[in-house]
Write an enzyme that holds these catalytic residues in place. Sequence first.
Site, short mmCIF file in Angstrom:
data_model
loop_
_atom_site.label_atom_id
_atom_site.label_comp_id
_atom_site.label_asym_id
_atom_site.label_seq_id
_atom_site.Cartn_x
_atom_site.Cartn_y
_atom_site.Cartn_z
N LYS A 1 12.60 34.41 39.08
CA LYS A 1 11.60 33.96 38.11
C LYS A 1 10.28 34.67 38.38
CE LYS A 1 11.79 29.59 37.15
NZ LYS A 1 11.75 28.26 37.76
N ARG B 1 6.94 25.69 40.46
CA ARG B 1 8.40 25.76 40.25
C ARG B 1 9.07 26.65 41.30
NH1 ARG B 1 9.20 24.82 34.30
NH2 ARG B 1 7.11 24.90 33.43
N GLY C 1 18.31 24.29 38.02
CA GLY C 1 18.07 22.86 38.14
C GLY C 1 18.31 22.27 39.53
N MET D 1 16.57 22.84 42.50
CA MET D 1 15.38 22.53 43.31
C MET D 1 14.36 21.75 42.48
SD MET D 1 16.91 25.20 44.89
CE MET D 1 16.29 26.69 44.17
N ARG E 1 15.33 35.72 31.70
CA ARG E 1 16.41 36.09 32.63
C ARG E 1 17.59 36.60 31.80
NH1 ARG E 1 17.25 29.87 34.34
NH2 ARG E 1 17.54 29.10 32.24
N HIS F 1 60.28 33.56 39.74
CA HIS F 1 60.96 33.75 38.45
C HIS F 1 60.07 33.30 37.30
CE1 HIS F 1 63.64 32.33 35.17
NE2 HIS F 1 64.24 33.48 35.41
N SER G 1 57.74 55.01 43.14
CA SER G 1 56.93 53.90 42.62
C SER G 1 56.95 52.80 43.69
CB SER G 1 57.52 53.37 41.31
OG SER G 1 56.74 52.31 40.84
N CYS H 1 54.27 49.54 40.99
CA CYS H 1 54.68 48.64 39.90
C CYS H 1 54.81 47.19 40.36
CB CYS H 1 55.97 49.13 39.27
SG CYS H 1 57.35 49.17 40.41
N TYR I 1 49.54 56.52 38.94
CA TYR I 1 49.53 55.47 37.92
C TYR I 1 49.76 54.09 38.53
CZ TYR I 1 54.66 55.31 38.10
OH TYR I 1 55.95 55.16 38.51
C1 PEP Z 1 58.38 44.87 43.75
O1 PEP Z 1 59.11 44.52 44.67
O2 PEP Z 1 57.15 45.10 43.89
C2 PEP Z 1 58.92 45.03 42.39
C3 PEP Z 1 58.19 45.51 41.40
O3 PEP Z 1 60.19 44.64 42.17
P1 PEP Z 1 60.66 43.11 42.00
O4 PEP Z 1 59.43 42.28 41.91
O5 PEP Z 1 61.47 43.07 40.78
O6 PEP Z 1 61.44 42.89 43.23
#
Ligand code: PEP
Length: 760
Positions: free
Chosen positions: A20, A82, A91, A93, A238, A354, A635, A703, A723
């Site tokens: 402030k 203030r 609010g 203090m 602010r 799952h 991957s 992944c 990636y």
């Molecule tokens: C992993 O193990 O990171 C993966 C992508 O495969 P899953 O989760 O299907 O085992």
Amino acid sequence: MQYAYSFEDGCEDRSLLGNKGANLVTMTRLGLPVPPGFVVSVEAWREYKHSGKLPAAEIEEALSSLEKRCGRKLGDLAVSVRSSAPVSMPGMMDTVLDVCERERVIEAVGTVFESWDNPRAVEYRRLNSIPADIGLAVVVQAMVFGNRDERSGTGVVFTRNPSSGERGLFGEYLPRALGEDLVSGRVTPQAIEALRARLPEAYRELEQVGQTLEKHFCDMQDIELTVESGRLYILQTRSGKRSGGAAVKMAVDMAKERLLSREDAILRVTPDDLRSMIHRHIEAPERFKPLTRGLNAAPGAATGVVVFDPQEAVVRAKKNEDTILVRPDTSPDDILGVSAAKGVLTSRGGLTSHAAIVTRAMGKPSICGASELKIDLKREQFEVNGQTVKKGAVITIDGNTGYVYLGALPLAEGETKPEFLQLMEWADGLRWIGIFGNADTAEAVAQARRFGADGIGLCRTERQFNSPQALAAIREFILAEGKEEMSRALGRLRQLQKDDFVSIFKALRGLPIVIRLLDLPLHEFLPRETQESDPRLRERLERLIEVNPMMGHRGVRLAITSPEVYRMQVEAILEAKREVEADVSIMVPQVITLQELLWVKGIAEGSGLKVGVMMETVRACMRAGKLAQVADFFSFGTNDLTQAVYSFSREDAEKKFLSTYLEKGILQDNPFQILDEKGVGRLMETAIDWARAEKPDLVIGVCGEHAGEPRSIGAFYRMGLDYVSCSAFRIPVAKLVAAQTSIKEKRAHRTRLKMITSRS
Ligand code: PEP
Ligand code: MG
């Protein structure tokens, strides 16, 4: 040491004057109509904490120059005292108003300093992780009175609409009243347009003030104002709080207005802003008290009646009733119920369970591992924190945050507005890491494409066995005895897979796809042997039971013992490719040795498909150089790799002990959620080094679930991955963070270069 700074000659150091105070100094410098005053600094607070003494002489001196500036003496002149903390603590203090005597001002400064340690402020700091030693400054300012006459009033305005982001003043005005009347909510104010109607000059000036402040701070401002006898005064400014959608719109608009560069616009938006913009969310969730919290497994929010039986979710969906399926966990058997419900809540399982994987792929909100829920499936109720919630009760789940609420809360739809698309386009131009989607169905592929994925980086083929016929076919295959039964089962599977691939390839519309060959966690796909009446099947099931199925007969191991499975999959892919042209690679799960890879390469020989390795076992990482000689790409499967590095079961750890580790601070983060850079990350770096030493241009991605997690994306970028591949709904956040990381790295690089050039 100087302890008091007048607005005219104060510095703008927030750590010394608080937000402030520093902003009042800035506004005075900009020539805006700010009532004069001074700031007693954070250093004075430190001294007060240390010795109990206030800089009385300096405060008195500052007061007498304030009197001179105002041309009035205290008594005729009243001041407000203030708090001004370096971090916003709204609010928390104390404030002392209308102070008219010499001694009372000093006393009031002491009162405000003391309020830093009141229980409310201490609790706020604890909840928001604000360190106590950042301290507090105090603003002493000449008071102006919005209740003086008919041409007076008080108001609060935002320079842009904080809900929609639209340009233009948005706020409230209360004629003939003090700021406290507005803040307390005792009186209903009018829209700020009331000021324009009553005092057009003051309104015009306010518009100009808003523009000046936005230009200076390059951000939307939240301004407190008072009008005294027709004269406008600004008491505070602010950066304003805003909804996620407004944050995106403002950042894009400000870049177009040249208030911000495109890079700064991208840095301005947070992953939470983006998430709450594109997914359904609870409107102003802070108004509601949650029942409990679990893991935010799949984004979005949903309201529905509680059901425990998946079949009931199906029946109620047919009657257009919205349900939330509540289960300890889910298995492929529950898939129709999961699909029919509006959202899923489980008391067990983590982000790779799952329920989490399936709902994320379906774009359906879910909360997993809400361990406070005591579910009684027989009585169809759950208990949580002393409250019993029975079947039929209405609850709301927020998969963006993991909170569960009783009742139907107001939900706002997610939207992909033009400003979102614009932001994504800019992010695409600034990022260099590829953003792929994990998608197992044509719908998920289409969703990934709509969010601008560069391709599909993981299609888990075992997740295609969701329909009852597909589930029956895969069970028939697993339980098959003898060549004839096996080849009949494989024939059915081949047809099912081919049909799935055809629809997936159509949805790709030219995007490349990486199809992972079967990685069947057997236990997920089999009925429990106790439920099986056929003694022959029961006996077969008993033989298939594994003590540690996640470390058992899964992934490529199944293809070593039954090569016809992967052969069937390769054939199904090729058949589908003959119908719909597609750029397909295949990927081998759970590899530990070159020999396995060669074995699968043999199966795929002549297919023309590129063959990649999922790097998800420790041994694969240790043999990365060797595997790189033969693999077309890598991957990293960081879900299984984390499981292996920690020796924590990814299925059980989150339900048993991980939360205690986190509560006790033994671990700082859940490693299945946020990449463990020091352990798993180092192993990955080693593997990448060895692999690229063999094959410098080897494409390497990731992944696992970490691929869509903002902090982890930064780590993947620094490792030099090509990636990341995450579930379709996480693609926008992944793009944003990838662009932010590129910008930050580039800026850090420039700063380093400057250090060298300035040295030389
Ligand atoms: C992993 O193990 O990171 C993966 C992508 O495969 P899953 O989760 O299907 O085992
Ligand atoms: Mg895996």
